[in-house]
Design an enzyme around this catalytic site. Structure first.
Site, PDB file in Angstrom:
ATOM      1  N   ASP A   9       0.861  -1.188   0.000  1.00 25.23           N
ATOM      2  CA  ASP A   9       0.000   0.000   0.000  1.00 25.23           C
ATOM      3  C   ASP A   9       0.890   1.228   0.000  1.00 25.23           C
ATOM      4  O   ASP A   9       1.848   1.312   0.768  1.00 25.23           O
ATOM      5  CB  ASP A   9      -0.926  -0.017   1.228  1.00 25.23           C
ATOM      6  CG  ASP A   9      -2.030   1.023   1.109  1.00 25.23           C
ATOM      7  OD1 ASP A   9      -1.717   2.225   0.954  1.00 25.23           O
ATOM      8  OD2 ASP A   9      -3.203   0.640   1.184  1.00 25.23           O
ATOM      9  N   ILE A  10       0.583   2.169  -0.866  1.00 24.50           N
ATOM     10  CA  ILE A  10       1.422   3.352  -1.038  1.00 24.50           C
ATOM     11  C   ILE A  10       1.272   4.337   0.137  1.00 24.50           C
ATOM     12  O   ILE A  10       2.109   5.215   0.331  1.00 24.50           O
ATOM     13  CB  ILE A  10       1.107   4.034  -2.401  1.00 24.50           C
ATOM     14  CG1 ILE A  10       2.292   4.808  -2.921  1.00 24.50           C
ATOM     15  CG2 ILE A  10      -0.130   4.884  -2.337  1.00 24.50           C
ATOM     16  CD1 ILE A  10       3.414   3.958  -3.408  1.00 24.50           C
ATOM     17  N   GLU A  58     -12.448   3.413  -1.450  1.00 20.69           N
ATOM     18  CA  GLU A  58     -11.665   4.337  -2.268  1.00 20.69           C
ATOM     19  C   GLU A  58     -11.415   3.757  -3.667  1.00 20.69           C
ATOM     20  O   GLU A  58     -11.597   4.449  -4.667  1.00 20.69           O
ATOM     21  CB  GLU A  58     -10.332   4.616  -1.552  1.00 20.69           C
ATOM     22  CG  GLU A  58      -9.443   5.621  -2.244  1.00 20.69           C
ATOM     23  CD  GLU A  58      -8.076   5.725  -1.574  1.00 20.69           C
ATOM     24  OE1 GLU A  58      -8.002   5.697  -0.325  1.00 20.69           O
ATOM     25  OE2 GLU A  58      -7.082   5.811  -2.312  1.00 20.69           O
ATOM     26  N   HIS A  92     -10.063  -5.750  -2.546  1.00 20.82           N
ATOM     27  CA  HIS A  92      -8.716  -5.936  -2.008  1.00 20.82           C
ATOM     28  C   HIS A  92      -8.777  -6.180  -0.511  1.00 20.82           C
ATOM     29  O   HIS A  92      -9.662  -5.680   0.176  1.00 20.82           O
ATOM     30  CB  HIS A  92      -7.808  -4.748  -2.324  1.00 20.82           C
ATOM     31  CG  HIS A  92      -8.375  -3.407  -1.957  1.00 20.82           C
ATOM     32  ND1 HIS A  92      -9.333  -2.774  -2.719  1.00 20.82           N
ATOM     33  CD2 HIS A  92      -8.135  -2.593  -0.909  1.00 20.82           C
ATOM     34  CE1 HIS A  92      -9.642  -1.601  -2.162  1.00 20.82           C
ATOM     35  NE2 HIS A  92      -8.940  -1.482  -1.044  1.00 20.82           N
ATOM     36  N   HIS A 147      -6.539  -5.649   2.906  1.00 18.85           N
ATOM     37  CA  HIS A 147      -5.380  -5.004   3.532  1.00 18.85           C
ATOM     38  C   HIS A 147      -4.776  -5.984   4.532  1.00 18.85           C
ATOM     39  O   HIS A 147      -5.512  -6.535   5.374  1.00 18.85           O
ATOM     40  CB  HIS A 147      -5.812  -3.768   4.330  1.00 18.85           C
ATOM     41  CG  HIS A 147      -6.329  -2.614   3.523  1.00 18.85           C
ATOM     42  ND1 HIS A 147      -5.570  -1.512   3.224  1.00 18.85           N
ATOM     43  CD2 HIS A 147      -7.557  -2.385   2.980  1.00 18.85           C
ATOM     44  CE1 HIS A 147      -6.290  -0.642   2.530  1.00 18.85           C
ATOM     45  NE2 HIS A 147      -7.510  -1.148   2.364  1.00 18.85           N
TER      46      HIS A 147
HETATM   47  P1  AMP Z   1      -9.831   1.411   0.302  1.00 14.95           P
HETATM   48  O1  AMP Z   1     -10.450   1.281  -1.074  1.00 14.95           O
HETATM   49  O2  AMP Z   1     -10.591   2.345   1.189  1.00 14.95           O
HETATM   50  O3  AMP Z   1      -9.584   0.051   0.936  1.00 14.95           O
HETATM   51  O4  AMP Z   1      -8.391   2.082   0.128  1.00 14.95           O
HETATM   52  C1  AMP Z   1      -7.594   1.861  -0.996  1.00 14.95           C
HETATM   53  C2  AMP Z   1      -6.161   1.700  -0.580  1.00 14.95           C
HETATM   54  O5  AMP Z   1      -5.391   1.601  -1.784  1.00 14.95           O
HETATM   55  C3  AMP Z   1      -5.582   2.852   0.231  1.00 14.95           C
HETATM   56  O6  AMP Z   1      -4.987   2.355   1.420  1.00 14.95           O
HETATM   57  C4  AMP Z   1      -4.543   3.485  -0.696  1.00 14.95           C
HETATM   58  O7  AMP Z   1      -3.403   3.961  -0.033  1.00 14.95           O
HETATM   59  C5  AMP Z   1      -4.198   2.315  -1.603  1.00 14.95           C
HETATM   60  N1  AMP Z   1      -3.725   2.727  -2.920  1.00 14.95           N
HETATM   61  C6  AMP Z   1      -4.368   3.545  -3.802  1.00 14.95           C
HETATM   62  N2  AMP Z   1      -3.645   3.690  -4.919  1.00 14.95           N
HETATM   63  C7  AMP Z   1      -2.533   2.937  -4.760  1.00 14.95           C
HETATM   64  C8  AMP Z   1      -1.383   2.666  -5.576  1.00 14.95           C
HETATM   65  N3  AMP Z   1      -1.239   3.206  -6.787  1.00 14.95           N
HETATM   66  N4  AMP Z   1      -0.412   1.850  -5.078  1.00 14.95           N
HETATM   67  C9  AMP Z   1      -0.560   1.294  -3.860  1.00 14.95           C
HETATM   68  N5  AMP Z   1      -1.614   1.501  -3.045  1.00 14.95           N
HETATM   69  C10 AMP Z   1      -2.583   2.315  -3.484  1.00 14.95           C
END
Ligand code: AMP
Length: 130
Positions: free
Chosen positions: A29-30, A88, A93, A95
């Site tokens: 995760d970025i 988001e 996915h 975590h």
């Molecule tokens: P959520 O959809 O609420 O579970 O959050 C999406 C997650 O994806 C967040 O923790 C972001 O930091 C992560 N994220 C979004 N874009 C990227 C990316 N390009 N590379 C890695 N992680 C990402």
């Protein structure tokens, strides 16, 4: 339109890859809550994780388990926590987050600010423990 995670899986957007098989992809995760915070995604583009078939949901968790055990070896912690939010990015996915205490799982916590070389080293450490 392809999701950002599909573009990552296709290699069109860079990621710090941790693991991959024919159906799933794991990368850092970025905006990590902890060193080792990893996302596990299905290559199949599905938004809601509970829209996956029973079989794919099960396989995704088995894949996540192997990644979680490698995270724990690379970054010793009490447990690796699993969370599904998905508000988001509309691509299912999981975590995986190293935890010492319950509050380490709070997404409202400040995120770590890491440099590219830190991400590279973290991903390498996890890969070496798979
Ligand atoms: P959520 O959809 O609420 O579970 O959050 C999406 C997650 O994806 C967040 O923790 C972001 O930091 C992560 N994220 C979004 N874009 C990227 C990316 N390009 N590379 C890695 N992680 C990402």
């Amino acid at each position: 339109m392809a999701t950002i995670f599909s573009k990552i899986i296709a290699g069109e957007i860079p990621s710090y890859k941790v693991a991959e098989n024919d159906k799933f992809y794991a990368f850092l995760d970025i905006n990590p809550l902890a060193k080792g915070h990893t996302l596990v995604v299905p290559k199949q583009e599905v938004d809601y994780i509970f829209d996956l078939s029973d079989e794919d949901l099960g396989e995704m968790h088995v894949f996540a388990k192997h990644v979680a055990l490698a995270i724990q070896k690379a970054f010793p912690c009490r447990k690796v926590g699993e969370a599904v939010i998905g508000l988001e990015v509309p691509h299912a996915h999981i975590h995986l987050i190293p935890m010492q205490k319950e509050s380490d799982m709070l997404f409202s916590n400040p995120k770590l600010k890491l440099q590219p070389e830190d991400f590279e080293a973290i991903a390498k450490a996890i890969r070496e423990n798979l």
